[in-house]
Design a protein around this motif. Structure first.
Motif, PDB file in Angstrom:
ATOM      1  N   VAL A  89       1.033  -1.618  -0.207  1.00 43.35           N
ATOM      2  CA  VAL A  89       0.328  -0.367   0.094  1.00 43.35           C
ATOM      3  C   VAL A  89       0.800   1.333   0.120  1.00 43.35           C
ATOM      4  O   VAL A  89       0.607   2.024  -0.185  1.00 43.35           O
ATOM      5  N   PRO A 126      -3.770  -0.455  -3.690  1.00 41.45           N
ATOM      6  CA  PRO A 126      -4.883   0.017  -1.946  1.00 41.45           C
ATOM      7  C   PRO A 126      -6.094   0.134  -1.715  1.00 41.45           C
ATOM      8  O   PRO A 126      -5.988  -0.719  -0.669  1.00 41.45           O
ATOM      9  N   TRP A 130      -7.285  -2.639   0.956  1.00 45.57           N
ATOM     10  CA  TRP A 130      -7.407  -2.605   2.722  1.00 45.57           C
ATOM     11  C   TRP A 130      -9.054  -3.398   2.599  1.00 45.57           C
ATOM     12  O   TRP A 130      -8.683  -3.640   3.846  1.00 45.57           O
TER      13      TRP A 130
END
Length: 331
Positions: A89, A126, A130
């Protein structure tokens, strides 16, 4: 309310705000080559998030800093166990930020195409990771009695975590498409609204499956209520995207993302990181929190500075609230 509980709620709010705000600019980045058919249209898409994307990332920095200061045990176990995903990330966000700044430095099409690829990958990676993090946070990770992570990378890529990755990616894509329909004019607006209407059913299905499976793993009365509210938001999102009510659609996607994230935190409480290996390794708001003195100091800092930050970011969104289109982009 005890300070550890208060800070658990504040960290949940920070991550929720981050997912809602960063979610639409991740979606815009992912959709860059799909909705931007030439360089001028892609510049329109980038300019819709140009004034705000870096401010949205401040929510992540603040959330991570608050987590480190208020719950050092949670921070240590979470970031060491998920070290590789978190590193991915970080690298993706770095390349994405550089791409926004470097894309316009040279006029060659190949130069811009390379940085456009960096924007897409820096947004897509990302967005998926997440969701994997949220899935593992709710499901739990293997921790020993000393709260050390004992698993490997494959333990993090379990079916529920992968469902989480698909869910957040779908939510962010739809959120980004709705944002573009709300923020642009002309043909781009039409295309974005059409795409949002097409992706909304699959997004609602993925989010519903993620929430239902998560509640089967772990739930509290508050989590059940929030999940029900998320379901209502998903239905509202479907209806609003279908009739092209862009403001209501954006409110629906924002509410769906926010309620999905808060459902995860509500299902966890008072646990902050469950252990699937040794029950003694489970971290809670009590055994992971900092000292009362540290939490007291953090609370006073938050009381004074949080309103200033919120006011400034709100002002930024107000200043750059108008629609833009190809006519606003010079040759």
């Amino acid at each position: 309310m005890e300070l550890p509980t208060l800070w658990f709620l504040l960290i949940a709010v920070l991550f929720t705000g981050y997912f809602i705000l960063e979610g639409f600019d991740f979606g815009v980045g992912i959709l860059l080559p799909l909705l931007g058919r030439d360089d001028r249209e892609r510049r329109v898409l980038i300019n819709t998030i140009g004034p705000v994307w870096d401010g949205n990332e401040v929510w992540l920095i603040t959330a991570a800093g608050a987590l480190f200061a208020a719950f050092p045990g949670w921070y240590a176990s979470l970031f060491s166990g998920l070290y590789l995903p978190m590193l991915l990330v970080l690298v993706a966000l770095i390349f994405r930020g550089v791409a926004f700044e470097y894309r316009h430095k040279r006029p060659e099409a190949r130069w811009k195409a390379r940085w456009d690829t960096a924007i897409v990958l820096g947004s897509l990676l990302p967005a998926a990771v997440w969701g994997i993090v949220l899935g593992n946070l709710l499901r739990g990770v293997p921790l020993n009695a000393a709260h050390d992570y004992t698993g490997g990378l494959l333990d993090l890529l379990n079916p529920y975590a992968l469902l989480g990755g698909a869910t957040t990616t779908a939510l962010f894509v739809t959120h980004g498409a709705v944002f573009l329909a709300l923020k642009t004019s002309g043909e781009i607006r039409v295309r974005a609204g059409r795409l949002a209407a097409r992706t909304a059913p699959a997004t609602a299905g993925a989010a519903g499956a993620f929430l239902a499976t998560g509640l089967a793993i772990r739930n509290t009365p508050a989590a059940v209520g929030l999940a029900a509210a998320a379901a209502v938001a998903l239905v509202g999102m479907l209806a609003a995207t279908r009739v092209r009510r862009e403001g209501w659609a954006f409110a629906g996607t924002a509410a769906a993302i926010g309620l999905t994230v808060t459902t995860v935190f509500a299902a966890l409480f008072p646990t902050v990181l469950p252990s699937t290996a040794d029950p003694a390794g489970t971290l809670t708001v009590d055994n992971a929190a900092s000292s009362p003195y540290t939490l007291t100091v953090l609370t006073w800092v938050a009381v004074f500075f949080a309103p200033v930050v919120l006011a400034y970011q709100g002002w930024t969104y107000w200043v750059f609230r108008k629609r833009i289109g190809v006519a606003n982009i010079p040759d």
